[in-house]
Design a protein around this motif. Structure first.
Motif, short mmCIF file in Angstrom:
data_model
loop_
_atom_site.label_atom_id
_atom_site.label_comp_id
_atom_site.label_asym_id
_atom_site.label_seq_id
_atom_site.Cartn_x
_atom_site.Cartn_y
_atom_site.Cartn_z
N LEU A 107 29.83 46.42 43.30
CA LEU A 107 30.70 47.60 43.29
C LEU A 107 31.70 47.56 44.44
CD1 LEU A 107 28.16 50.43 42.37
CD2 LEU A 107 29.91 49.41 40.89
N ILE A 108 31.28 47.03 45.60
CA ILE A 108 32.21 46.90 46.72
C ILE A 108 33.35 45.96 46.36
CG2 ILE A 108 32.42 45.92 49.06
CD1 ILE A 108 29.66 47.15 49.65
N TYR A 109 33.03 44.85 45.67
CA TYR A 109 34.10 43.93 45.25
C TYR A 109 34.99 44.55 44.19
CZ TYR A 109 33.50 39.80 48.04
OH TYR A 109 33.50 38.92 49.10
N GLN A 110 34.45 45.38 43.33
CA GLN A 110 35.29 46.07 42.36
C GLN A 110 36.22 47.05 43.05
OE1 GLN A 110 32.43 47.60 39.56
NE2 GLN A 110 32.13 45.62 38.59
N ASP A 111 35.71 47.72 44.08
CA ASP A 111 36.57 48.60 44.87
C ASP A 111 37.63 47.79 45.62
OD1 ASP A 111 37.01 51.35 46.21
OD2 ASP A 111 36.82 49.98 47.91
N LEU A 112 37.25 46.63 46.15
CA LEU A 112 38.21 45.76 46.83
C LEU A 112 39.33 45.34 45.87
CD1 LEU A 112 39.16 44.03 49.22
CD2 LEU A 112 37.57 42.26 48.44
N THR A 113 38.98 45.04 44.63
CA THR A 113 39.99 44.68 43.64
C THR A 113 41.02 45.79 43.48
OG1 THR A 113 38.40 43.30 42.45
CG2 THR A 113 40.34 44.02 41.22
N ARG A 114 40.54 47.01 43.34
CA ARG A 114 41.46 48.14 43.19
C ARG A 114 42.30 48.35 44.45
NH1 ARG A 114 36.77 49.97 40.39
NH2 ARG A 114 35.92 50.92 42.30
N ARG A 115 41.66 48.17 45.61
CA ARG A 115 42.38 48.35 46.88
C ARG A 115 43.47 47.29 47.04
NH1 ARG A 115 40.38 47.00 52.20
NH2 ARG A 115 38.28 46.74 51.34
N CYS A 116 43.15 46.04 46.68
CA CYS A 116 44.15 44.98 46.76
C CYS A 116 45.34 45.28 45.86
CB CYS A 116 43.53 43.64 46.37
SG CYS A 116 42.39 42.95 47.58
N LEU A 117 45.07 45.70 44.62
CA LEU A 117 46.15 45.99 43.69
C LEU A 117 47.02 47.14 44.18
CD1 LEU A 117 44.19 45.67 40.33
CD2 LEU A 117 46.03 44.17 41.11
N ALA A 118 46.39 48.10 44.87
CA ALA A 118 47.13 49.28 45.31
C ALA A 118 47.93 49.04 46.59
CB ALA A 118 46.17 50.44 45.52
N SER A 119 47.48 48.09 47.42
CA SER A 119 48.06 48.05 48.78
C SER A 119 48.61 46.69 49.21
CB SER A 119 47.00 48.48 49.79
OG SER A 119 45.92 47.56 49.81
N VAL A 175 46.47 30.89 30.15
CA VAL A 175 45.58 31.79 30.90
C VAL A 175 45.82 33.22 30.44
CG1 VAL A 175 45.04 32.72 33.18
CG2 VAL A 175 45.45 30.27 32.89
N TRP A 176 44.71 33.97 30.26
CA TRP A 176 44.80 35.40 29.94
C TRP A 176 44.12 36.17 31.04
CZ3 TRP A 176 41.67 39.60 29.28
CH2 TRP A 176 42.23 40.72 28.64
N ILE A 177 44.83 37.16 31.61
CA ILE A 177 44.28 37.96 32.70
C ILE A 177 44.34 39.42 32.28
CG2 ILE A 177 44.54 38.66 35.11
CD1 ILE A 177 45.69 35.89 35.67
N GLY A 178 43.17 40.08 32.29
CA GLY A 178 43.07 41.46 31.84
C GLY A 178 43.60 42.45 32.86
N GLY A 179 43.77 43.68 32.40
CA GLY A 179 44.28 44.74 33.25
C GLY A 179 43.36 45.04 34.41
N GLY A 180 43.95 45.34 35.55
CA GLY A 180 43.18 45.71 36.73
C GLY A 180 42.49 44.55 37.41
N ALA A 181 42.75 43.32 36.98
CA ALA A 181 42.19 42.14 37.65
C ALA A 181 43.15 41.67 38.73
CB ALA A 181 41.94 41.03 36.65
N ILE A 182 42.61 40.92 39.71
CA ILE A 182 43.48 40.35 40.73
C ILE A 182 43.10 38.89 40.98
CG2 ILE A 182 42.09 41.08 42.73
CD1 ILE A 182 44.90 41.65 44.09
N VAL A 183 44.12 38.04 41.12
CA VAL A 183 43.96 36.64 41.50
C VAL A 183 44.72 36.48 42.80
CG1 VAL A 183 44.35 34.25 40.85
CG2 VAL A 183 43.79 35.94 39.08
N LEU A 184 44.01 36.19 43.88
CA LEU A 184 44.62 36.22 45.20
C LEU A 184 45.31 34.90 45.56
CD1 LEU A 184 41.94 38.31 47.10
CD2 LEU A 184 44.26 38.98 46.51
N PRO A 185 46.20 34.95 46.55
CA PRO A 185 47.00 33.77 46.91
C PRO A 185 46.14 32.56 47.24
CG PRO A 185 47.92 35.71 47.93
CD PRO A 185 46.63 36.14 47.31
N GLY A 186 46.62 31.41 46.79
CA GLY A 186 45.93 30.15 47.02
C GLY A 186 45.01 29.75 45.89
N ALA A 187 44.68 30.69 45.00
CA ALA A 187 43.79 30.37 43.88
C ALA A 187 44.52 29.53 42.83
CB ALA A 187 43.26 31.64 43.25
#
Length: 205
Positions: free
Chosen positions: A173-185, A27-39
Protein backbone atom coordinates in the motif's frame (compact mmCIF):
# COMPACT_ATOMS: atom_id res chain seq x y z
CA UNK A 1 26.39 27.73 -9.11
CA UNK A 2 25.47 30.23 -6.40
CA UNK A 3 22.73 31.78 -8.55
CA UNK A 4 21.15 28.43 -9.45
CA UNK A 5 17.33 28.82 -9.35
CA UNK A 6 15.71 27.78 -6.07
CA UNK A 7 12.15 28.51 -7.15
CA UNK A 8 10.58 25.16 -8.22
CA UNK A 9 8.73 26.87 -11.05
CA UNK A 10 12.02 28.03 -12.55
CA UNK A 11 13.78 24.73 -11.94
CA UNK A 12 11.14 22.79 -13.86
CA UNK A 13 12.46 24.30 -17.05
CA UNK A 14 15.54 22.08 -16.77
CA UNK A 15 16.20 18.63 -18.17
CA UNK A 16 18.16 17.17 -15.27
CA UNK A 17 15.44 14.85 -13.96
CA UNK A 18 17.44 11.73 -14.81
CA UNK A 19 17.90 9.28 -17.62
CA UNK A 20 14.95 8.87 -19.96
CA UNK A 21 12.58 5.93 -19.87
CA UNK A 22 13.08 3.46 -22.74
CA UNK A 23 9.80 1.97 -23.93
CA UNK A 24 9.36 -0.51 -26.79
CA UNK A 25 6.80 -0.30 -29.58
CA UNK A 26 4.49 -3.00 -28.21
CA UNK A 27 4.03 -1.81 -24.61
CA UNK A 28 0.69 -1.13 -22.90
CA UNK A 29 0.64 0.94 -19.71
CA UNK A 30 -2.57 1.28 -17.71
CA UNK A 31 -3.97 4.38 -16.08
CA UNK A 32 -2.38 5.58 -12.87
CA UNK A 33 0.81 3.57 -13.42
CA UNK A 34 4.28 5.09 -13.35
CA UNK A 35 7.55 4.06 -15.02
CA UNK A 36 10.39 6.04 -13.50
CA UNK A 37 13.47 7.46 -15.26
CA UNK A 38 16.15 4.99 -16.26
CA UNK A 39 13.76 2.05 -16.59
CA UNK A 40 13.60 -0.05 -19.75
CA UNK A 41 10.23 -1.54 -20.71
CA UNK A 42 9.83 -3.51 -23.94
CA UNK A 43 8.83 -5.02 -26.17
CA UNK A 44 5.79 -7.16 -25.29
CA UNK A 45 4.99 -5.75 -21.85
CA UNK A 46 1.63 -5.05 -20.19
CA UNK A 47 1.76 -2.79 -17.15
CA UNK A 48 -1.55 -2.74 -15.29
CA UNK A 49 -3.32 0.17 -13.66
CA UNK A 50 -1.60 1.71 -10.64
CA UNK A 51 1.67 -0.20 -11.06
CA UNK A 52 5.05 1.17 -10.01
CA UNK A 53 8.18 0.45 -12.08
CA UNK A 54 11.25 1.81 -10.32
CA UNK A 55 14.37 3.54 -11.66
CA UNK A 56 16.65 1.32 -13.76
CA UNK A 57 14.32 -1.66 -13.65
CA UNK A 58 14.56 -3.75 -16.83
CA UNK A 59 11.38 -5.43 -18.09
CA UNK A 60 12.83 -6.98 -21.24
CA UNK A 61 10.15 -8.86 -23.13
CA UNK A 62 12.04 -9.42 -26.36
CA UNK A 63 11.38 -13.19 -26.06
CA UNK A 64 8.39 -13.87 -23.78
CA UNK A 65 5.61 -11.54 -22.64
CA UNK A 66 5.77 -9.76 -19.27
CA UNK A 67 2.51 -8.92 -17.48
CA UNK A 68 2.15 -6.76 -14.37
CA UNK A 69 -1.36 -6.82 -12.96
CA UNK A 70 -2.98 -3.89 -11.18
CA UNK A 71 -1.22 -2.41 -8.16
CA UNK A 72 2.01 -4.42 -8.52
CA UNK A 73 5.42 -2.86 -7.97
CA UNK A 74 8.81 -3.70 -9.49
CA UNK A 75 11.47 -1.74 -7.66
CA UNK A 76 14.84 -0.23 -8.58
CA UNK A 77 17.27 -2.35 -10.67
CA UNK A 78 15.02 -5.41 -10.91
CA UNK A 79 15.41 -7.59 -14.01
CA UNK A 80 12.38 -9.34 -15.50
CA UNK A 81 12.91 -11.58 -18.55
CA UNK A 82 11.73 -14.88 -19.97
CA UNK A 83 11.78 -17.55 -22.65
CA UNK A 84 9.94 -17.40 -26.00
CA UNK A 85 6.24 -18.28 -25.62
CA UNK A 86 6.51 -18.22 -21.81
CA UNK A 87 4.85 -15.34 -19.96
CA UNK A 88 6.44 -13.85 -16.86
CA UNK A 89 3.53 -12.71 -14.69
CA UNK A 90 3.24 -10.62 -11.53
CA UNK A 91 -0.35 -10.73 -10.33
CA UNK A 92 -2.32 -8.06 -8.45
CA UNK A 93 -0.34 -6.38 -5.67
CA UNK A 94 2.76 -8.45 -6.34
CA UNK A 95 5.74 -6.82 -4.65
CA UNK A 96 9.21 -7.23 -6.18
CA UNK A 97 12.04 -5.89 -4.00
CA UNK A 98 15.12 -3.98 -5.12
CA UNK A 99 17.45 -5.86 -7.44
CA UNK A 100 15.39 -9.05 -7.68
CA UNK A 101 15.57 -11.18 -10.85
CA UNK A 102 12.51 -12.92 -12.27
CA UNK A 103 12.83 -15.25 -15.26
CA UNK A 104 9.81 -16.89 -16.94
CA UNK A 105 8.00 -17.37 -13.62
CA UNK A 106 4.70 -16.46 -11.98
CA UNK A 107 4.28 -14.37 -8.83
CA UNK A 108 0.73 -14.83 -7.56
CA UNK A 109 -1.57 -12.21 -6.06
CA UNK A 110 -0.19 -10.37 -3.05
CA UNK A 111 3.12 -12.26 -2.96
CA UNK A 112 6.48 -10.65 -2.17
CA UNK A 113 9.89 -11.40 -3.69
CA UNK A 114 12.60 -9.98 -1.44
CA UNK A 115 15.61 -7.83 -2.23
CA UNK A 116 18.14 -9.51 -4.57
CA UNK A 117 16.19 -12.76 -4.68
CA UNK A 118 16.23 -14.83 -7.90
CA UNK A 119 13.16 -16.69 -9.17
CA UNK A 120 13.89 -19.07 -12.04
CA UNK A 121 11.97 -20.56 -14.96
CA UNK A 122 8.51 -22.04 -14.38
CA UNK A 123 8.67 -21.36 -10.65
CA UNK A 124 5.46 -20.21 -9.02
CA UNK A 125 5.32 -17.99 -5.94
CA UNK A 126 1.99 -18.74 -4.24
CA UNK A 127 -0.62 -16.21 -3.24
CA UNK A 128 0.53 -13.98 -0.36
CA UNK A 129 3.78 -15.95 -0.01
CA UNK A 130 7.10 -14.27 0.83
CA UNK A 131 10.45 -15.12 -0.76
CA UNK A 132 13.20 -13.93 1.58
CA UNK A 133 15.86 -11.47 0.50
CA UNK A 134 18.73 -13.15 -1.31
CA UNK A 135 16.90 -16.45 -1.83
CA UNK A 136 17.36 -18.58 -4.95
CA UNK A 137 14.10 -20.15 -6.13
CA UNK A 138 15.10 -22.96 -8.46
CA UNK A 139 13.36 -23.71 -11.76
CA UNK A 140 9.95 -25.30 -11.37
CA UNK A 141 9.67 -24.77 -7.60
CA UNK A 142 6.23 -24.06 -6.12
CA UNK A 143 6.29 -21.77 -3.11
CA UNK A 144 3.31 -22.60 -0.92
CA UNK A 145 0.68 -19.84 -0.62
CA UNK A 146 1.06 -17.78 2.60
CA UNK A 147 4.41 -19.46 3.40
CA UNK A 148 7.96 -18.13 3.75
CA UNK A 149 10.58 -19.50 1.36
CA UNK A 150 14.26 -18.84 1.99
CA UNK A 151 17.72 -20.23 1.37
CA UNK A 152 20.12 -21.27 -1.42
CA UNK A 153 18.31 -23.05 -2.91
CA UNK A 154 15.07 -21.82 -1.39
CA UNK A 155 12.81 -24.15 0.56
CA UNK A 156 9.32 -23.73 1.95
CA UNK A 157 10.20 -22.98 5.56
CA UNK A 158 6.99 -22.27 7.47
CA UNK A 159 3.54 -20.71 7.34
CA UNK A 160 3.50 -16.93 7.63
CA UNK A 161 1.79 -15.30 10.58
CA UNK A 162 -1.17 -13.00 10.06
CA UNK A 163 1.05 -10.16 11.30
CA UNK A 164 3.66 -10.91 8.61
CA UNK A 165 1.03 -11.02 5.88
CA UNK A 166 -0.44 -7.74 7.11
CA UNK A 167 3.03 -6.17 7.17
CA UNK A 168 3.63 -7.16 3.56
CA UNK A 169 0.25 -5.71 2.58
CA UNK A 170 1.10 -2.46 4.32
CA UNK A 171 4.37 -2.23 2.36
CA UNK A 172 2.52 -2.70 -0.92
CA UNK A 173 0.00 0.00 0.00
CA UNK A 174 2.92 2.36 0.67
CA UNK A 175 4.21 1.73 -2.86
CA UNK A 176 0.74 2.32 -4.27
CA UNK A 177 0.65 5.62 -2.42
CA UNK A 178 4.14 6.42 -3.73
CA UNK A 179 2.87 5.80 -7.27
CA UNK A 180 0.10 8.35 -6.80
CA UNK A 181 2.49 10.82 -5.16
CA UNK A 182 4.99 10.51 -8.02
CA UNK A 183 2.26 11.11 -10.61
CA UNK A 184 1.00 14.14 -8.71
CA UNK A 185 4.30 15.83 -7.90
CA UNK A 186 7.28 14.66 -9.97
CA UNK A 187 8.61 17.04 -12.60
CA UNK A 188 11.83 17.71 -14.46
CA UNK A 189 13.94 20.16 -12.46
CA UNK A 190 17.41 21.54 -12.00
CA UNK A 191 18.96 20.27 -8.75
CA UNK A 192 19.34 22.73 -5.92
CA UNK A 193 22.72 24.41 -5.55
CA UNK A 194 22.70 23.95 -1.77
CA UNK A 195 20.67 22.27 0.94
CA UNK A 196 17.95 24.56 2.29
CA UNK A 197 18.14 25.60 5.94
CA UNK A 198 15.78 23.53 8.12
CA UNK A 199 15.05 21.24 5.17
CA UNK A 200 11.70 19.49 5.64
CA UNK A 201 11.38 15.71 5.42
CA UNK A 202 9.00 14.05 2.98
CA UNK A 203 5.74 12.97 4.60
CA UNK A 204 5.39 9.18 4.38
CA UNK A 205 2.18 7.44 5.47
Amino acid sequence: TADHPRDPAQRRAGLEFGRPVTIGDNVWIGGGAIVLPGATVGDDVIVGAGCYVGPFASLRADFGRIVLHAGANVQDTCVVHGFPFADTVIEEEGHIGHGAVLHACVVRRGALVGINAVVMDEAEIGEQAIVAAGAFVRAGMKVTPRWLASGLPARNQRALTEQEIAGKREGTLIYQDLTRRCLASMAQVHPLAAVEPQRARLPVP
